[in-house]
Scaffold this active site. Structure first.
Site, short mmCIF file in Angstrom:
data_model
loop_
_atom_site.label_atom_id
_atom_site.label_comp_id
_atom_site.label_asym_id
_atom_site.label_seq_id
_atom_site.Cartn_x
_atom_site.Cartn_y
_atom_site.Cartn_z
N GLY A 117 12.93 58.61 27.74
CA GLY A 117 14.09 59.13 28.46
C GLY A 117 15.21 59.65 27.58
O GLY A 117 16.28 59.98 28.08
N GLN A 118 14.99 59.74 26.25
CA GLN A 118 16.03 60.27 25.38
C GLN A 118 16.16 61.77 25.62
O GLN A 118 15.19 62.51 25.52
CB GLN A 118 15.71 60.00 23.90
CG GLN A 118 16.82 60.41 22.97
CD GLN A 118 16.49 60.10 21.49
OE1 GLN A 118 15.37 59.78 21.13
NE2 GLN A 118 17.52 60.21 20.66
N HIS A 139 22.18 56.77 20.43
CA HIS A 139 23.30 56.33 21.26
C HIS A 139 22.88 55.16 22.15
O HIS A 139 21.70 55.00 22.45
CB HIS A 139 23.87 57.47 22.11
CG HIS A 139 22.89 58.13 23.01
ND1 HIS A 139 21.92 59.01 22.58
CD2 HIS A 139 22.75 58.06 24.36
CE1 HIS A 139 21.23 59.45 23.61
NE2 HIS A 139 21.70 58.88 24.70
N HIS A 158 23.84 53.30 25.81
CA HIS A 158 24.54 53.37 27.09
C HIS A 158 25.02 51.96 27.42
O HIS A 158 24.23 51.01 27.42
CB HIS A 158 23.60 53.82 28.21
CG HIS A 158 23.08 55.20 28.06
ND1 HIS A 158 23.61 56.25 28.77
CD2 HIS A 158 22.07 55.70 27.31
CE1 HIS A 158 22.94 57.35 28.45
NE2 HIS A 158 22.01 57.03 27.57
#
Length: 150
Positions: free
Chosen positions: A99-100, A106, A108
């Site tokens: 899902g990158q 980063h 979430h």
């Protein structure tokens, strides 16, 4: 024909770090910046991003990884206070299948409330036999013994 994900020269997060892209920055240090995504999943959803371009978890050095972990903890505390909940998901994805979508490491920080719009994260029908779990554990122990982290 396949194309590789963008690098630092076209990275939206690098633009934010450099002050060229719009962002609602909520916290910053020399090594890490935290800002709201353009479309937060829920109120308080915040991204924690190294200020140096690092593609994914496989590209981060241990020193920066420690700073990212510390910053994520600080941001999570601020999000918890602002959102009024200590129920939080920390989500960090690596690669398209995971899902990158922005190829700059980063995390979430997503505050959660009962009945919010975030979906369930684990399938309720997962069914693993003890033999499957034993083999999984053995495979992981072997992989850890062979990894560079020894």
């Amino acid at each position: 024909m396949t194309s590789s994900p963008p690098g630092e020269e076209s990275c939206a997060f690098c633009g934010i770090v450099q002050g060229h892209g719009p962002a609602r920055v909520v916290w910053r240090s020399d090594d890490v910046i935290a800002f709201l995504p353009d479309v937060p999943a829920v109120a308080g959803h915040t991204l924690v991003v190294p200020t140096r371009h690092v593609r994914d978890i496989w590209d981060v050095d241990p020193w920066l990884g420690q700073k990212l972990a510390y910053a994520t903890s600080r941001v999570a505390e601020g999000v918890a206070i602002a959102a009024g909940t200590r129920q939080i998901n920390l989500i960090q994805s690596n690669g398209l299948a995971a899902g990158q979508t922005v190829f700059h490491l980063h995390v979430h920080v997503v505050p959660r409330q009962p009945g919010d719009r975030m979906p369930e994260m684990w399938p309720p029908d997962a069914d693993w036999s003890p033999a499957n779990l034993d083999q999984m554990a053995a495979d992981l122990r072997t992989a850890f013994a062979e990894s560079k982290g020894n």
